[in-house]
Design a protein around this motif. Structure first.
Motif, short mmCIF file in Angstrom:
data_model
loop_
_atom_site.label_atom_id
_atom_site.label_comp_id
_atom_site.label_asym_id
_atom_site.label_seq_id
_atom_site.Cartn_x
_atom_site.Cartn_y
_atom_site.Cartn_z
N VAL A 111 -2.06 8.34 3.43
CA VAL A 111 -2.30 9.74 3.79
C VAL A 111 -3.67 10.18 3.28
O VAL A 111 -4.43 10.84 4.00
CB VAL A 111 -1.17 10.65 3.24
N GLU A 112 -4.00 9.79 2.06
CA GLU A 112 -5.30 10.13 1.48
C GLU A 112 -6.45 9.59 2.32
O GLU A 112 -7.43 10.29 2.60
CB GLU A 112 -5.36 9.55 0.06
N THR B 236 0.85 -1.19 0.00
CA THR B 236 0.00 0.00 0.00
C THR B 236 0.89 1.24 0.00
O THR B 236 1.79 1.35 0.82
CB THR B 236 -0.93 0.01 1.23
N SER B 237 0.62 2.16 -0.93
CA SER B 237 1.48 3.34 -1.04
C SER B 237 1.26 4.30 0.13
O SER B 237 0.16 4.37 0.70
CB SER B 237 1.20 4.08 -2.36
N MET B 238 2.31 5.01 0.45
CA MET B 238 2.24 5.99 1.53
C MET B 238 1.24 7.09 1.18
O MET B 238 0.52 7.59 2.05
CB MET B 238 3.62 6.58 1.81
N GLU B 239 1.18 7.46 -0.09
CA GLU B 239 0.25 8.49 -0.54
C GLU B 239 -1.19 8.05 -0.31
O GLU B 239 -2.04 8.86 0.10
CB GLU B 239 0.47 8.80 -2.03
N PHE B 240 -1.48 6.78 -0.58
CA PHE B 240 -2.84 6.26 -0.38
C PHE B 240 -3.21 6.32 1.10
O PHE B 240 -4.33 6.70 1.46
CB PHE B 240 -2.96 4.82 -0.91
N HIS C 247 4.24 3.04 9.37
CA HIS C 247 5.34 2.49 8.57
C HIS C 247 6.49 2.01 9.46
O HIS C 247 7.05 0.94 9.24
CB HIS C 247 5.83 3.55 7.58
N MET D 148 1.02 8.16 9.19
CA MET D 148 1.47 7.23 8.16
C MET D 148 2.90 6.76 8.47
O MET D 148 3.20 5.57 8.38
CB MET D 148 1.40 7.90 6.79
N GLU E 256 0.44 12.60 7.66
CA GLU E 256 1.80 12.16 7.34
C GLU E 256 2.50 11.60 8.58
O GLU E 256 3.21 10.60 8.49
CB GLU E 256 2.60 13.30 6.72
N ASN F 148 -3.18 17.35 6.80
CA ASN F 148 -2.07 16.71 6.08
C ASN F 148 -0.87 16.41 6.97
O ASN F 148 -0.26 15.34 6.85
CB ASN F 148 -1.63 17.57 4.89
N GLU G 279 -8.64 0.14 -5.28
CA GLU G 279 -7.33 0.61 -5.75
C GLU G 279 -6.32 -0.53 -5.90
O GLU G 279 -5.21 -0.32 -6.37
CB GLU G 279 -6.77 1.67 -4.81
#
Length: 99
Positions: free
Chosen positions: A37-38, A31-35, A59, A55, A52, A48, A88
């Motif tokens: 955060v979203e 799973t991407s870090m951007e996802f 991680h 997240m 972050e 935000n 996704e």
């Protein structure tokens, strides 16, 4: 019957606050870090900077509590995030634990 002769009934109702449950976010390698955060911004209403920070905590630690809610709300947020992750193509995992 006069007003003074009427019997008044008393009831002692104790209102308890609902139990809270933590939503736990689990780390995975896909799973991407951007996802993440979203999801934290859109579903958990974090700004935000906080998103972050959470997240990175997930991680680095492998898991982290991202919010505390009454049971129904916690489960709804987990379901919403899980469905979005599935759409996704991410194996993103969240769980609910009693706080």
């Amino acid at each position: 019957m006069s007003v003074q002769e009427q019997t008044r009934e008393r009831s002692n109702i104790k209102v308890q606050k609902p139990r809270h449950y933590q939503v736990i976010m689990h780390n995975d390698d896909f799973t991407s870090m951007e996802f993440v955060v979203e999801i934290l911004v859109d579903i958990f209403h974090k700004d935000n900077l906080e998103a972050e920070r959470l997240m990175l905590l997930v991680h680095q630690s492998g898991r982290a509590a991202v919010g505390s809610y009454p049971y129904d709300i916690a489960v709804t947020k987990v379901q919403e995030a899980s469905m979005r992750a599935k759409r996704e193509g991410f194996p993103f995992r969240l769980t609910v634990e009693e706080a």
